[in-house]
Design a protein around this motif. Sequence first.
Motif, PDB file in Angstrom:
ATOM      1  N   GLN A   1      81.186   4.078   1.793  1.00 15.74           N
ATOM      2  CA  GLN A   1      79.891   4.719   2.034  1.00 15.74           C
ATOM      3  C   GLN A   1      78.961   3.773   2.789  1.00 15.74           C
ATOM      4  N   VAL A   2      78.943   2.512   2.389  1.00 22.28           N
ATOM      5  CA  VAL A   2      78.109   1.518   3.082  1.00 22.28           C
ATOM      6  C   VAL A   2      78.612   1.325   4.503  1.00 22.28           C
ATOM      7  N   LEU A   3      79.912   1.218   4.662  1.00 20.50           N
ATOM      8  CA  LEU A   3      80.495   1.053   5.994  1.00 20.50           C
ATOM      9  C   LEU A   3      80.156   2.240   6.894  1.00 20.50           C
ATOM     10  N   ASP A   4      80.260   3.447   6.373  1.00 17.58           N
ATOM     11  CA  ASP A   4      79.904   4.640   7.146  1.00 17.58           C
ATOM     12  C   ASP A   4      78.435   4.629   7.528  1.00 17.58           C
ATOM     13  N   PHE A   5      77.578   4.219   6.603  1.00 17.40           N
ATOM     14  CA  PHE A   5      76.147   4.129   6.896  1.00 17.40           C
ATOM     15  C   PHE A   5      75.906   3.154   8.051  1.00 17.40           C
ATOM     16  N   LEU A   6      76.561   2.009   8.007  1.00 15.92           N
ATOM     17  CA  LEU A   6      76.382   1.012   9.062  1.00 15.92           C
ATOM     18  C   LEU A   6      76.883   1.539  10.406  1.00 15.92           C
ATOM     19  N   ARG A   7      77.966   2.252  10.386  1.00 16.19           N
ATOM     20  CA  ARG A   7      78.506   2.811  11.634  1.00 16.19           C
ATOM     21  C   ARG A   7      77.615   3.913  12.204  1.00 16.19           C
TER      22      ARG A   7
END
Length: 124
Positions: free
Chosen positions: A111-117
């Motif tokens: 979820q954090v990775l998707d937010f950053l992307r």
Amino acid sequence: AKSRIDEMNVQDLAQLALTLVFTRRANYGLKERQDWDEAGMLGNRDLTVALVIEVTRAMVSKIQQVGQTTPDDAWIVHDLVLVWMEEHEAEKQLGDAWRVLDAYMDSLYHQVLDFLRMTPLLAR
């Protein structure tokens, strides 16, 4: 504390988990490298790991109840387990509780990775 784990709320469990993490990490600096396995024990390794396991199982039980915990609670307990044991030992000692906790942490990570992307200024 061990006898009252089932009665503890999320904040108490998180505080106990943090105490066990910091006890392990703080005492590491006081020991020689070869004594790492004995650093930060509460009595002995078996007693301490048993407490880690009970705290983890209690927190996983709370994580599975909607609205009982926050992601920070899961991070704390996940770190607690990995400070005291290797992943393969966690799988063996905790079984389904470890799989639930580890899968939850994996979903939070993604979820954090998707937010950053998805955030243009952070994606660069």
